[in-house]
Design a protein around this motif. Sequence first.
Motif, mmCIF file in Angstrom:
data_model
loop_
_atom_site.group_PDB
_atom_site.id
_atom_site.type_symbol
_atom_site.label_atom_id
_atom_site.label_comp_id
_atom_site.label_asym_id
_atom_site.label_seq_id
_atom_site.Cartn_x
_atom_site.Cartn_y
_atom_site.Cartn_z
ATOM 1 N N UNK A 136 -13.542 -7.795 -13.774
ATOM 2 C CA UNK A 136 -12.082 -7.706 -13.772
ATOM 3 C C UNK A 136 -11.470 -8.194 -12.466
ATOM 4 N N UNK A 137 -12.202 -8.070 -11.368
ATOM 5 C CA UNK A 137 -11.670 -8.539 -10.088
ATOM 6 C C UNK A 137 -11.758 -10.052 -9.951
ATOM 7 N N UNK A 138 -12.819 -10.630 -10.479
ATOM 8 C CA UNK A 138 -12.988 -12.077 -10.385
ATOM 9 C C UNK A 138 -13.742 -12.510 -9.143
ATOM 10 N N UNK A 139 -14.151 -13.776 -9.124
ATOM 11 C CA UNK A 139 -15.008 -14.291 -8.057
ATOM 12 C C UNK A 139 -14.315 -14.347 -6.705
ATOM 13 N N UNK A 140 -13.006 -14.630 -6.683
ATOM 14 C CA UNK A 140 -12.329 -14.773 -5.392
ATOM 15 C C UNK A 140 -12.383 -13.490 -4.577
ATOM 16 N N UNK A 141 -12.491 -12.338 -5.237
ATOM 17 C CA UNK A 141 -12.532 -11.061 -4.527
ATOM 18 C C UNK A 141 -13.894 -10.788 -3.895
ATOM 19 N N UNK A 174 -7.555 -8.375 -12.948
ATOM 20 C CA UNK A 174 -6.939 -9.463 -13.721
ATOM 21 C C UNK A 174 -6.475 -8.997 -15.098
ATOM 22 N N UNK A 175 -7.003 -7.861 -15.567
ATOM 23 C CA UNK A 175 -6.578 -7.296 -16.847
ATOM 24 C C UNK A 175 -5.279 -6.517 -16.724
ATOM 25 N N UNK A 176 -4.869 -6.234 -15.481
ATOM 26 C CA UNK A 176 -3.699 -5.400 -15.246
ATOM 27 C C UNK A 176 -4.051 -3.947 -14.976
ATOM 28 N N UNK A 177 -5.325 -3.594 -15.156
ATOM 29 C CA UNK A 177 -5.787 -2.230 -14.906
ATOM 30 C C UNK A 177 -6.039 -2.033 -13.409
ATOM 31 N N UNK A 178 -5.667 -0.862 -12.887
ATOM 32 C CA UNK A 178 -5.904 -0.561 -11.484
ATOM 33 C C UNK A 178 -7.302 0.020 -11.286
ATOM 34 N N UNK A 179 -7.955 -0.410 -10.219
ATOM 35 C CA UNK A 179 -9.296 0.065 -9.888
ATOM 36 C C UNK A 179 -9.289 0.676 -8.496
ATOM 37 N N UNK A 220 -9.228 0.933 3.578
ATOM 38 C CA UNK A 220 -10.193 1.835 2.945
ATOM 39 C C UNK A 220 -9.496 2.593 1.816
ATOM 40 N N UNK A 221 -10.148 2.654 0.645
ATOM 41 C CA UNK A 221 -9.712 3.531 -0.433
ATOM 42 C C UNK A 221 -8.365 3.238 -1.045
ATOM 43 N N UNK A 222 -8.105 1.983 -1.385
ATOM 44 C CA UNK A 222 -6.837 1.656 -2.047
ATOM 45 C C UNK A 222 -7.089 1.124 -3.452
ATOM 46 N N UNK A 223 -6.092 1.259 -4.296
ATOM 47 C CA UNK A 223 -6.182 0.780 -5.670
ATOM 48 C C UNK A 223 -5.789 -0.695 -5.734
ATOM 49 N N UNK A 224 -6.533 -1.436 -6.541
ATOM 50 C CA UNK A 224 -6.315 -2.866 -6.712
ATOM 51 C C UNK A 224 -6.116 -3.157 -8.188
ATOM 52 N N UNK A 225 -5.165 -4.018 -8.490
ATOM 53 C CA UNK A 225 -4.880 -4.388 -9.877
ATOM 54 C C UNK A 225 -5.797 -5.534 -10.291
ATOM 55 N N UNK A 251 -5.901 -8.560 -7.595
ATOM 56 C CA UNK A 251 -7.274 -8.978 -7.288
ATOM 57 C C UNK A 251 -7.321 -10.430 -6.829
ATOM 58 N N UNK A 252 -6.443 -11.249 -7.354
ATOM 59 C CA UNK A 252 -6.427 -12.669 -6.998
ATOM 60 C C UNK A 252 -6.041 -12.895 -5.543
ATOM 61 N N UNK A 253 -5.488 -11.881 -4.901
ATOM 62 C CA UNK A 253 -5.089 -11.974 -3.494
ATOM 63 C C UNK A 253 -6.070 -11.248 -2.572
ATOM 64 N N UNK A 254 -7.170 -10.759 -3.150
ATOM 65 C CA UNK A 254 -8.195 -10.076 -2.353
ATOM 66 C C UNK A 254 -9.303 -11.057 -1.983
ATOM 67 N N UNK A 255 -9.755 -10.964 -0.760
ATOM 68 C CA UNK A 255 -10.824 -11.829 -0.286
ATOM 69 C C UNK A 255 -12.189 -11.163 -0.410
ATOM 70 N N UNK A 256 -12.196 -9.823 -0.342
ATOM 71 C CA UNK A 256 -13.458 -9.098 -0.343
ATOM 72 C C UNK A 256 -13.218 -7.670 -0.821
ATOM 73 N N UNK A 257 -14.082 -7.192 -1.728
ATOM 74 C CA UNK A 257 -14.055 -5.797 -2.177
ATOM 75 C C UNK A 257 -15.476 -5.259 -2.096
ATOM 76 N N UNK A 258 -15.656 -4.168 -1.344
ATOM 77 C CA UNK A 258 -16.980 -3.567 -1.206
ATOM 78 C C UNK A 258 -16.999 -2.218 -1.905
ATOM 79 N N UNK A 259 -17.904 -2.072 -2.847
ATOM 80 C CA UNK A 259 -18.128 -0.805 -3.541
ATOM 81 C C UNK A 259 -19.223 -0.064 -2.779
#
Length: 227
Positions: A162-167, A103-108, A96-101, A132-140
Amino acid sequence: MAAVDELLAELRAHLRAAVSYTTASMPNDVYEGFLFSLVIATARKSGAQIRYQDVNGSMASNLVFRTSPGWLYSTARNYTHAVLEFGRAPELEVHIGVKVQGNSGVEHECDVVVLDAEEADLCRFARTSPRASKCLLVIECKYYTGHLPLGQARGFAGLSADLGRRAHPIFVANTGSGSVTKYLTGRTLSRELHVVPRASEVEGVQSLIREAFKDHVGRRDSGLRVY
């Protein structure tokens, strides 16, 4: 609209553990916990083995969650994450509540994240944010007591790009609006609105979560069936 006590009751039932939230907690924080609990409930129903760990990798029974965005590697508090094991597929972690880099290099700032456990270990060692390429799921997660602003949907569109489809980014809110629905649908972005305890929309969210798990398992352990 779900009150904090309703969200707490539901998430405690799903997590089967004591949690750091109370009835005095901010509703938006508890809502993130509620979505975290839906990930856990879906994983359990899909056949995963689940355990909870603290920042040191020790087993946790009293779950401590972030109430503001931070770094996965932070040891400021003894935060909790879940570890999911699907057969021979590589383990996953849920935070919960972590920053993810992106594909642009920007943290979200990401509300609920499922990622490869190996990537999480690397982040703790190197003190970096997960890619982001190593994330399986991101829920906003969005919790509003009134109208859901269109700007939230626009922001999610940028995040998704920026996260891409794999996330497998998903937009989830306790309320909704016609403009938000139209905007996200027009851009074929995954979303589920009006998600509160016992609402039929909960099944929609769990279906999207299950698809992400099926994608992970299908690529790593094709012989395992995800229910």
